[in-house]
Design a protein around this motif. Structure first.
Motif, PDB file in Angstrom:
ATOM      1  N   CYS A  12       5.640   0.718  -6.336  1.00  0.00           N
ATOM      2  CA  CYS A  12       6.007   2.050  -6.823  1.00  0.00           C
ATOM      3  C   CYS A  12       7.421   2.386  -6.349  1.00  0.00           C
ATOM      4  O   CYS A  12       8.027   1.652  -5.567  1.00  0.00           O
ATOM      5  CB  CYS A  12       5.009   3.077  -6.309  1.00  0.00           C
ATOM      6  SG  CYS A  12       4.972   3.212  -4.507  1.00  0.00           S
ATOM      7  N   LYS A  13       7.917   3.531  -6.794  1.00  0.00           N
ATOM      8  CA  LYS A  13       9.275   3.940  -6.411  1.00  0.00           C
ATOM      9  C   LYS A  13       9.381   4.223  -4.907  1.00  0.00           C
ATOM     10  O   LYS A  13      10.450   4.085  -4.332  1.00  0.00           O
ATOM     11  CB  LYS A  13       9.716   5.153  -7.223  1.00  0.00           C
ATOM     12  CG  LYS A  13       8.891   6.398  -6.992  1.00  0.00           C
ATOM     13  CD  LYS A  13       9.344   7.553  -7.857  1.00  0.00           C
ATOM     14  CE  LYS A  13       8.485   8.772  -7.604  1.00  0.00           C
ATOM     15  NZ  LYS A  13       8.895   9.902  -8.412  1.00  0.00           N
ATOM     16  N   ALA A  54      12.108   2.528  -2.464  1.00  0.00           N
ATOM     17  CA  ALA A  54      12.962   3.330  -1.576  1.00  0.00           C
ATOM     18  C   ALA A  54      12.828   2.864  -0.128  1.00  0.00           C
ATOM     19  O   ALA A  54      13.821   2.797   0.605  1.00  0.00           O
ATOM     20  CB  ALA A  54      12.599   4.816  -1.686  1.00  0.00           C
ATOM     21  N   LEU A  55      11.620   2.495   0.284  1.00  0.00           N
ATOM     22  CA  LEU A  55      11.387   2.006   1.640  1.00  0.00           C
ATOM     23  C   LEU A  55      12.163   0.718   1.895  1.00  0.00           C
ATOM     24  O   LEU A  55      12.842   0.579   2.918  1.00  0.00           O
ATOM     25  CB  LEU A  55       9.891   1.778   1.869  1.00  0.00           C
ATOM     26  CG  LEU A  55       9.485   1.275   3.247  1.00  0.00           C
ATOM     27  CD1 LEU A  55       9.674   2.375   4.292  1.00  0.00           C
ATOM     28  CD2 LEU A  55       8.036   0.811   3.227  1.00  0.00           C
ATOM     29  N   VAL A  56      12.094  -0.227   0.969  1.00  0.00           N
ATOM     30  CA  VAL A  56      12.819  -1.496   1.122  1.00  0.00           C
ATOM     31  C   VAL A  56      14.321  -1.242   1.144  1.00  0.00           C
ATOM     32  O   VAL A  56      15.043  -1.796   1.986  1.00  0.00           O
ATOM     33  CB  VAL A  56      12.442  -2.491  -0.002  1.00  0.00           C
ATOM     34  CG1 VAL A  56      13.322  -3.737   0.061  1.00  0.00           C
ATOM     35  CG2 VAL A  56      10.973  -2.868   0.080  1.00  0.00           C
ATOM     36  N   THR A  57      14.789  -0.381   0.272  1.00  0.00           N
ATOM     37  CA  THR A  57      16.217  -0.072   0.214  1.00  0.00           C
ATOM     38  C   THR A  57      16.711   0.510   1.533  1.00  0.00           C
ATOM     39  O   THR A  57      17.742   0.095   2.063  1.00  0.00           O
ATOM     40  CB  THR A  57      16.506   0.904  -0.951  1.00  0.00           C
ATOM     41  OG1 THR A  57      16.097   0.279  -2.174  1.00  0.00           O
ATOM     42  CG2 THR A  57      17.979   1.268  -1.020  1.00  0.00           C
ATOM     43  N   PRO A 113      -4.321   7.961  -2.893  1.00  0.00           N
ATOM     44  CA  PRO A 113      -3.522   6.835  -3.378  1.00  0.00           C
ATOM     45  C   PRO A 113      -2.336   7.296  -4.225  1.00  0.00           C
ATOM     46  O   PRO A 113      -2.413   8.296  -4.929  1.00  0.00           O
ATOM     47  CB  PRO A 113      -4.502   6.016  -4.214  1.00  0.00           C
ATOM     48  CG  PRO A 113      -5.680   6.887  -4.452  1.00  0.00           C
ATOM     49  CD  PRO A 113      -5.677   7.964  -3.413  1.00  0.00           C
ATOM     50  N   CYS A 114      -1.263   6.556  -4.138  1.00  0.00           N
ATOM     51  CA  CYS A 114      -0.073   6.829  -4.938  1.00  0.00           C
ATOM     52  C   CYS A 114      -0.395   6.518  -6.397  1.00  0.00           C
ATOM     53  O   CYS A 114      -0.966   5.464  -6.698  1.00  0.00           O
ATOM     54  CB  CYS A 114       1.084   5.961  -4.444  1.00  0.00           C
ATOM     55  SG  CYS A 114       2.547   6.004  -5.497  1.00  0.00           S
ATOM     56  N   ALA A 163       0.853  -1.180   0.000  1.00  0.00           N
ATOM     57  CA  ALA A 163       0.000   0.000   0.000  1.00  0.00           C
ATOM     58  C   ALA A 163       0.889   1.229   0.000  1.00  0.00           C
ATOM     59  O   ALA A 163       1.968   1.230   0.592  1.00  0.00           O
ATOM     60  CB  ALA A 163      -0.908   0.005   1.218  1.00  0.00           C
ATOM     61  N   CYS A 164       0.435   2.256  -0.694  1.00  0.00           N
ATOM     62  CA  CYS A 164       1.167   3.519  -0.723  1.00  0.00           C
ATOM     63  C   CYS A 164       0.157   4.636  -0.947  1.00  0.00           C
ATOM     64  O   CYS A 164      -0.655   4.578  -1.875  1.00  0.00           O
ATOM     65  CB  CYS A 164       2.216   3.502  -1.838  1.00  0.00           C
ATOM     66  SG  CYS A 164       3.311   4.950  -1.798  1.00  0.00           S
TER      67      CYS A 164
END
Length: 172
Positions: free
Chosen positions: A82-83, A87-90, A73-74, A65-66
């Motif tokens: 999404c990007k 970025a969150l996972v990174t 919503p994203c 979800a984003c």
């Protein structure tokens, strides 16, 4: 501990803090956590300084979800990460290390020297579905609470709202 003896954590008023795997820059992803069965956090918008996105990925199902801080919503999270989620996972891998993130999310990473890209690839290869954005408000609220602590003057005095930390007194 039925004999009345307290364990070490019950005698301590502190919680063990795990140091980050590597120092990270907070401008792009100011808040990231492994909590509530999800990797979740706040990601800054690349185009609007006043906008942030609250992103999450569920452990096991990788449902994602984003949405913006005002619950829109994203535009990039339609059927694929999404990007902001990338970025969150990174940043989670920088904060916690790839092994801990993969273990928490229940991702099987088989690369010899795994990184954030390998975790993302393993999750997206399962074609995860979009998840519920209901947790976004709680995540954003926790982020704002963390920010409020930065505004406090340095002190060694106790903070009343932190009363829930374990004490050394036995509860009857």
């Amino acid at each position: 501990m039925g004999d009345g003896a307290l364990s070490v954590w019950e005698r301590s008023s502190t919680v063990r803090v795990v140091p980050p795997a590597r120092p990270r820059k907070l401008a792009k992803v100011p808040f990231v956590e492994l909590a509530d069965g999800r990797l979740q956090g706040v990601v800054s918008s690349g185009s609007d300084i006043g906008r942030v996105y609250v992103s999450s990925v569920a452990a096991g199902s990788y449902a994602f979800a984003c949405s913006t801080n005002n619950n829109r919503p994203c535009g990039g999270a339609h059927g694929w990460f999404c990007k902001h989620i990338d970025a969150l996972v990174t940043e989670a891998v920088v904060q916690y290390g790839v092994e801990r993130v993969a273990r928490y999310l229940k991702v099987d990473v088989t690369a010899a020297d795994p990184g954030a890209g390998d975790v993302i690839d393993a999750m997206t290869s399962t074609h995860p579905a979009q998840g519920d954005r209901a947790a976004a408000a709680q995540v954003f609220s926790r982020f704002l609470r963390h920010l409020s602590y930065l505004e406090l003057a340095p002190t060694t005095a106790p903070l009343p709202e932190m009363h829930w930390f374990p004490t050394t007194r036995a509860v009857a």
